[in-house]
Every structure is written in structure tokens, then in C-alpha cells.
Design an enzyme around this catalytic site. Structure first.
Site, mmCIF file in Angstrom:
data_model
loop_
_atom_site.group_PDB
_atom_site.id
_atom_site.type_symbol
_atom_site.label_atom_id
_atom_site.label_comp_id
_atom_site.label_asym_id
_atom_site.label_seq_id
_atom_site.Cartn_x
_atom_site.Cartn_y
_atom_site.Cartn_z
ATOM 1 N N HIS A 152 4.775 13.357 -22.693
ATOM 2 C CA HIS A 152 5.836 12.457 -21.882
ATOM 3 C C HIS A 152 5.248 11.318 -21.389
ATOM 4 C CE1 HIS A 152 3.535 14.768 -18.666
ATOM 5 N NE2 HIS A 152 4.071 13.663 -17.934
ATOM 6 N N HIS A 198 9.460 18.520 -18.280
ATOM 7 C CA HIS A 198 10.053 17.134 -18.651
ATOM 8 C C HIS A 198 9.412 16.723 -19.808
ATOM 9 C CE1 HIS A 198 6.068 16.415 -16.945
ATOM 10 N NE2 HIS A 198 6.176 15.212 -16.437
ATOM 11 N N HIS A 213 2.797 6.102 -16.485
ATOM 12 C CA HIS A 213 1.835 6.589 -17.302
ATOM 13 C C HIS A 213 2.107 7.314 -18.526
ATOM 14 C CE1 HIS A 213 3.152 10.218 -14.886
ATOM 15 N NE2 HIS A 213 2.875 10.737 -16.062
ATOM 16 N N GLU A 264 -2.343 10.093 -18.356
ATOM 17 C CA GLU A 264 -2.508 11.310 -17.636
ATOM 18 C C GLU A 264 -2.811 12.341 -18.739
ATOM 19 O OE1 GLU A 264 1.265 13.199 -16.504
ATOM 20 O OE2 GLU A 264 0.299 14.622 -15.125
HETATM 21 FE FE LIG Z 1 3.308 12.820 -16.281
#
Ligand SMILES: [Fe+2]
Length: 306
Positions: A152, A198, A213, A264
Site C-alpha cells: 500500500h 488498507h 510512504h 515502511e
Molecule cells: Fe503504511
């Protein structure tokens, strides 16, 4: 329960130099797929079937060129293109096998946060894909941080409320978790097209088209510790973590790759369902929402974007 939009499938990032290419290859641990005719470099995670999922383009400044989501059929693609244009976002067609080898036709449009979003229905299977017949977990031992896949991204930009409305009403995503302003508008939204907490997150920010990110999934908390060891060993700059989010409940670490894009690496998070109540946060509780252990937001996390 899937909405017709399946997942984030392809991202093109701007990077500055070869050191950064080496980071994605040998430190993050993606598989290098090859180069496009114009010299962009294609990567994928070892657990991905797509021909490639990450493209690096050499440029003067880091950041996001576009992110493309996969939909479940050519019919869905045409329907979403029509509905997107009706919504007021003109779509540009990118022909199959043009700038991205192995990819079918894509439609590209700009959302009110200023970011370029694309959608596609068809992509060739990667040469090195996860095993299918009597499969092992992987075909070759994962390297570096052992990133499994591109998962994501978090976009920073203006008009979050309107942008969320598009994704929920046209793409039929839903927001398992949001941050509410006192007027009830959403300051941030975590949007899902399936059962992940998400597939896309958006947060209100003055400067349009900003990238906060890009997130790659790791297997577990042990791998997050391993990622922290590697980024310290390679002198990469840590932003926050290892820690846990309250929002999505993912375990996480944030750092910058050599060109300055924030990465991330995360694991876990709850399973989301569209019939669950929406979890919501007020602004006062956002620090605990984002960083469950620390309960404060470092300035860099709020204000450094590419
Ligand atoms: Fe994230």
C-alpha cells in the site's frame, strides 16, 4: 465481497542514483526483473505474480510518478473508466505493452489530492512467480529485508474528503478507519478494497501530490527486527520504529531509502470487513493512533514528504 478493484499492483518511483537501485535490490530484497527500453528498472516481491510491481525512474528529485491498481476484468476496467469520467476525472489511455512490458491497457487520471492514479485489468505472470504446484513458500531464499510484496502507500494532499468519496462511491472501497476533524470531515482515511485494513491511505496536507510512504509487507515481527538491523548496518536513516500502529494495528518500521523516499516495512494488522463498524479517531488521539507505543508524533513523520 471484493469491489472489483483488487489491490495496488504497480508503482513508479523517482530515485536519484544507483545506490538507491541497489537498496531495492539487495537491502529491501526485491527481485530485479529487468530494464525498460528507456532505462527504468523493474522489480517485484518474491510473493507477487505480476510481471513486475515496482519501477524506478532516475530523476532529479525523488517521489511518486503514479500508482496503478488491478481490477478483476476488462469489463470492470471499462466500467470504472466510464464512471470515473462521469465523476469528473478525465482518463488517459496508456496502451498495452508500451511503457510497462507485460502490462495490458491502463487508464490514468488525477485525483483531488493531486496524485496520478491508474487502473488495469491484465498483466502477464512474472517469470519468477510464487510456486503453484505443490508449492514451497518460495523458490529461492528471500534476501535482505525479505520484502514479500508491495502492499500500500500513504498519499499526502489536499481534498481528502472528496478523494475518499470518489474511492468509496466509484471504486466501492470502504474505510475501516478514519481520523475526523471537529466539523465531521475526514482528515485521514484508510481505504480497503478487500479484507486488508488498507490498500491505500490518504491524509490532508497543503502540498498536492506528496508521497508519505510506500509500504512493503514482511512476514512477521521477527522480520521487522531484522529489517531494523539491516538499515542500521547500511547506515540508512530511521524515521520511526520498530513499533505498532493502533490504526490498522500493523507492526511497523519507517525509514528513508538513499534517494529520500520514505519506506515502511510492516507486518500484521487486523482483518477488515465492510460490515464492521468504522473505527474513528479524533485529532487529540491521533498520536496514539499512529504510534501505539510512543504516543507522540515526531515532526519528520508529519512533515517530510517526497
Ligand atoms: Fe503504511
Amino acid at each position: 465481497m471484493l469491489s472489483g478493484v483488487l489491490r495496488a499492483g504497480l508503482i513508479q518511483l523517482r530515485v536519484l542514483d544507483y545506490r538507491t537501485v541497489d537498496f531495492y535490490d539487495n537491502i529491501l530484497g526485491l527481485q530485479r526483473v529487468g530494464e525498460t527500453e528507456d532505462g527504468r528498472i523493474m522489480f517485484k516481491g518474491y510473493d507477487e505474480f505480476h510481471h513486475h510491481s515496482v519501477v524506478l525512474r532516475k530523476a532529479e528529485s525523488p517521489g511518486l510518478d503514479y500508482v496503478a491498481y488491478k481490477v478483476d476484468s476488462p469489463e470492470t476496467l471499462e466500467r470504472l473508466k466510464d464512471e470515473t469520467e462521469k465523476w469528473g476525472f478525465p482518463c488517459t489511455e496508456i496502451p498495452a505493452n508500451s511503457d510497462n512490458p507485460g502490462y495490458g491497457k491502463r487508464y490514468s487520471f488525477v485525483i483531488p489530492t493531486g496524485h496520478t492514479i491508474q487502473m488495469f485489468a491484465e498483466v502477464e505472470m512474472a517469470e519468477r512467480h510464487p510456486q503453484i504446484e505443490n508449492p514451497y513458500p518460495w523458490e529461492e531464499a528471500p534476501k535482505g529485508m525479505r520484502a514479500q510484496l508491495f502492499d500500500h502507500l500513504l498519499l499526502y494532499g489536499p481534498n481528502v474528503h472528496e478523494t475518499e468519496r470518489y474511492f468509496c462511491e466509484v471504486w466501492k472501497m470502504y474505510a475501516p478507519e478514519v481520523v475526523k476533524l471537529s466539523d465531521g470531515k475526514h482528515f485521514g482515511a484508510w481505504l480497503s478494497c478487500g479484507m486488508k485494513a488498507h490498500d491505500l491511505a490518504i491524509i490532508e496536507y497543503d502540498r498536492p501530490n506528496s508521497l508519505h510512504h510506500v509500504a512493503f509487507r514482511l512476514e512477521d515481527w521477527g522480520d521487522i527486527g531484522h529489517a531494523a538491523d539491516l538499515l542500521a548496518f547500511h547506515d540508512l536513516r530511521l524515521d520511526v520504529g520498530p513499533t505498532r500502529h493502533s490504526i490498522t494495528r500493523g507492526k511497523t518500521i519507517y525509514f528513508w531509502e538513499p534517494s529520500g523516499n520514505r519506506i515502511e516495512t510492516f507486518a500484521g494488522g487486523y482483518e477488515a470487513y465492510p460490515d464492521h463498524p468504522q473505527r474513528y479517531w479524533d485529532m487529540d488521539h491521533v498520536p496514539r493512533g499512529i504510534f501505539y507505543y510512543e504516543r507522540y508524533l515526531v515532526d519528520s513523520f508529519m512533515n517530510v514528504v517526497t
